[in-house]
Design an enzyme around this catalytic site. Structure first.
Site, PDB file in Angstrom:
ATOM      1  N   HIS A  84      40.287  32.486  44.639  1.00 11.87           N
ATOM      2  CA  HIS A  84      41.653  32.381  44.120  1.00 11.87           C
ATOM      3  C   HIS A  84      42.720  32.062  45.170  1.00 11.87           C
ATOM      4  O   HIS A  84      43.384  31.015  45.079  1.00 11.87           O
ATOM      5  CB  HIS A  84      42.023  33.649  43.351  1.00 11.87           C
ATOM      6  CG  HIS A  84      41.273  33.814  42.069  1.00 11.87           C
ATOM      7  ND1 HIS A  84      41.267  34.986  41.329  1.00 11.87           N
ATOM      8  CD2 HIS A  84      40.488  32.950  41.371  1.00 11.87           C
ATOM      9  CE1 HIS A  84      40.521  34.829  40.248  1.00 11.87           C
ATOM     10  NE2 HIS A  84      40.029  33.611  40.260  1.00 11.87           N
ATOM     11  N   ASP A 108      45.672  38.645  44.119  1.00 12.29           N
ATOM     12  CA  ASP A 108      44.454  38.544  44.925  1.00 12.29           C
ATOM     13  C   ASP A 108      44.664  38.689  46.421  1.00 12.29           C
ATOM     14  O   ASP A 108      43.702  38.954  47.148  1.00 12.29           O
ATOM     15  CB  ASP A 108      43.736  37.229  44.607  1.00 12.29           C
ATOM     16  CG  ASP A 108      43.015  37.287  43.270  1.00 12.29           C
ATOM     17  OD1 ASP A 108      42.056  38.061  43.168  1.00 12.29           O
ATOM     18  OD2 ASP A 108      43.427  36.591  42.336  1.00 12.29           O
TER      19      ASP A 108
END
Length: 361
Positions: free
Chosen positions: A199, A294
């Site tokens: 991500h 993330d």
């Protein structure tokens, strides 16, 4: 068995619709009235688009009242960005009962540990908290009341606190989610957080396109061979951390192959051959969970565990520092610390904590 879904985003609607389709009674909670208002106005219904077929499915209730949402549910699925876990845990502590089970979908890194710590501090030490290693579905909301599932992972690991509760959880849920399989403790789920690899880095390295609202396929166009080679180095650091804690995990390439049942000569090849990724487009907003979730909830706690194990993580640190500089935020300070996860700076004590919660549901 009733289930409550917390979070009316991509994953929440995908989980809810899938369970309803299998005959479950499912309540949907979201703290934002504007998110759930269209669903309520649609008679509590959402439309699931999967395998080219559309089906309208109805939640038993849709509400922004958490106590009402969880009252009759055995399992509470938290399907939100991980930065919301702290707030959700504090709110759940006010109304959850000790025979209810929380499942974080996913926990990212240290999610179950952080939630369990908050519950214990608020007098709810008997509540079981489980987490998945990743979201089961590749999915996107296509409107306020429509969700599309592009792919379902073949295997998704789940672990729990206490660790010995996991077999009962898998037995209860496997009929609905045959992809779920048990891990022995939450170090496996937290360290097998592939979102930490896939991500933030491609997002940051394509941020000019994203800031310019350019439409592109996130995985198939956003991860070039050059970027994929960086991801492999980043993944080597994750695997080194796992090995230090006695956890054997697949590399990212093998994870893609096992999750989706395919093969590739390299990580780049594996991603390109994954047709479940082909229609997933990049976010159009730089304030995306791919960074805001993330970095602090995946890479930062991984770096914290690396520090305990005296593992060098130059690639991981580069991404954390780049994001902090670009966004003018201290993501290390904002992220999950050892203290937030209830951990101390000792490999042995962290291993004991993950393994030695003895109560069982």
């Amino acid at each position: 068995m009733n289930i409550t879904i917390i979070g009316a985003g991509n994953g929440g609607l995908a989980f809810g619709a899938t369970l309803i389709k299998q005959g479950m009674s499912v309540n949907l909670f979201d703290k934002f009235p504007t998110i759930i208002a269209p669903i309520i106005e649609n008679n509590n219904c959402v439309t699931l688009d999967k395998d080219g077929r559309k089906e309208t499915l109805q939640f038993s209730s849709v509400t922004d009242n958490l106590e009402d949402a969880i009252r009759a549910s055995k399992y509470i699925f938290v399907v939100t960005p991980a930065f919301a876990h702290k707030e959700i845990a504090a709110e759940l502590a006010k109304c959850i009962k000790k025979d209810q089970v929380i499942v974080l979908n996913p926990g990212r890194t240290g999610g179950a540990l952080a939630v369990k710590k908050i519950l214990e501090e608020k007098g709810k030490s008997g509540v079981v908290v489980a987490e998945t290693e990743t979201l089961l579905y590749a999915c996107r909301k296509t409107s306020a009341t429509d969700v599309c599932i592009y792919g379902v992972k073949d295997k998704v690991g789940v672990a729990s606190l206490p660790a010995n509760a996991i077999n009962k959880i898998i037995n209860d849920l496997s009929i609905y989610f045959p992809s779920f399989f048990p891990y022995s403790n939450v170090l496996f789920t937290s360290l097998n957080n592939i979102g930490a690899i896939f991500h933030p880095t491609p997002f940051l390295l394509n941020i000019g396109k994203i800031e310019g609202k350019e439409s592109f396929k996130y995985y198939h166009e956003g991860i070039s061979p050059f970027i994929a080679s960086f991801l492999e180095k980043l993944d080597e650091e994750r695997l080194s951390i796992a090995k230090k804690f006695g956890v054997q995990l697949p590399a990212a390439k093998e994870w893609v192959e096992k999750s989706y049942g395919l093969t590739g000569n390299s990580l780049y090849d594996a991603i390109q051959s994954n047709l479940n990724y082909k229609d997933i487009f990049a976010p159009l907003d730089i304030n995306s969970r791919y960074v805001l979730e993330d970095i602090p909830m995946s890479l930062v706690p991984l770096a914290e565990l690396a520090r305990v194990g005296s593992i060098e993580t130059p690639y991981m640190n580069t991404i954390i520092d780049l994001a902090s500089a670009l966004y003018k935020r201290d993501f290390r300070k904002e992220g999950r610390s050892l203290e937030e996860m209830g951990l101390v700076e000792s490999i042995e004590s962290i291993q004991r904590l993950a393994n030695n919660h003895f109560s069982i549901i």
